[in-house]
Design a protein around this motif. Structure first.
Motif: not given
Length: 288
Positions: A144, A148-149, A151, A186, A190, A273
């Motif tokens: 996590e 990302r959720d 993904e 990524r 964000s 991130t």
């Protein structure tokens, strides 16, 4: 008379239990101090211990994942994205059809075995929970903090199709589209930050970026280390990295891009991130 006898039995049982507990504690201390216990990765757990740990892990996952809502997973594009993510992040430890684990994956204890049969052993919500939260003492990270959720669910969608994959079909999936953006890209893209930082999540993020490998951090379990400075009392310091005024924003910036602040620093860029850096800074500045 009977009550005195019962009282004597209870006292004897308690004294015996305490004596056995003290003897067990003494025996454990002797084994610990002697160094007799072999911690080498070449020395495996006894099978009953391995079975016990495996049983505990299974029941824990099923309990904690029981209320996870599963989204639709049949979309072919989602499966393709999941295949790329798997090939990018998971194949090193778990292998794939026709693809061996890396030497590190093959040497880990416990062994992170193939996931070809994962969909037969776990419900989608359980696969999601494992992937998101990781497994303690197994080398399985909490993804996590790196994906990302959406993904994470892409990975689950792919794992549901894994049992039917061959070496050729797996390669077709992996080659079918452009690979996902790397972690650093990524991190730069964000989603919007929540209104307030999450201090407890910041503590967890510090562990998932392995900050305790170099720093001793209050409230974070880790080894005695002298690689980087201890982070206790960070809120009392005047500057971040000896350069920037010690504010939450500056600390978060240092965590994300240390080389932009001090080109000579040996602190690596970890692909943190913006949200994770803000949460980590909030936790560190809350610890006096």
């Amino acid at each position: 008379m009977a009550s005195n006898r019962l009282r004597l039995i209870v006292k004897t049982a308690l004294a015996t239990t305490m004596a056995l507990g003290a003897a067990a504690a003494l025996g454990g201390w002797i084994v610990l101090e002697s160094g007799w216990y072999n911690v080498a990765a070449t020395q495996q757990h006894f099978q009953p211990m391995h079975t016990l740990l495996e049983k505990g892990m299974r029941e824990s996952v099923r309990f904690h994942a029981r209320n996870v809502a599963t989204p639709p997973l049949a979309d072919g594009a989602r499966v393709v994205r999941g295949a790329h993510l798997y090939h990018q992040h998971c194949v090193q430890c778990h292998g794939a059809p026709g693809v061996a684990q890396s030497p590190v994956g093959k040497s880990m204890q416990p062994v992170p075995g193939p996931l070809v049969d994962a969909a037969r052993r776990w419900q989608p919500r359980e696969l999601y929970w494992i992937t998101r939260h990781g497994i303690r003492m197994a080398g399985m990270p909490a993804w996590e903090f790196h994906l990302r959720d959406e993904e994470l669910w892409d990975l689950v969608a792919f794992l549901r199709q894994f049992p039917s994959q061959t070496r050729d079909s797996y390669r077709v999936l992996v080659d079918n589209a452009a690979a996902p953006a790397p972690t650093s890209a990524r991190a730069a893209a964000s989603p919007p930050l929540p209104a307030y930082p999450d201090v407890e999540r910041g503590r967890m993020a510090l562990t998932q970026y392995a900050c305790q490998a170099c720093h001793s951090i209050p409230g974070v379990t880790g080894p005695d280390t002298f690689v980087g400075p201890p982070l206790a009392g960070l809120s009392q310091r005047k500057y971040v990295a000896g350069v920037l005024p010690n504010t939450a924003d500056n600390l978060a910036r240092w965590i994300r891009v240390p080389h932009e602040i001090d080109p000579q620093t040996t602190m690596p860029t970890l692909g943190v991130t913006a949200r994770d850096a803000r949460d980590m800074a909030a936790y560190l500045l809350s610890e006096d």
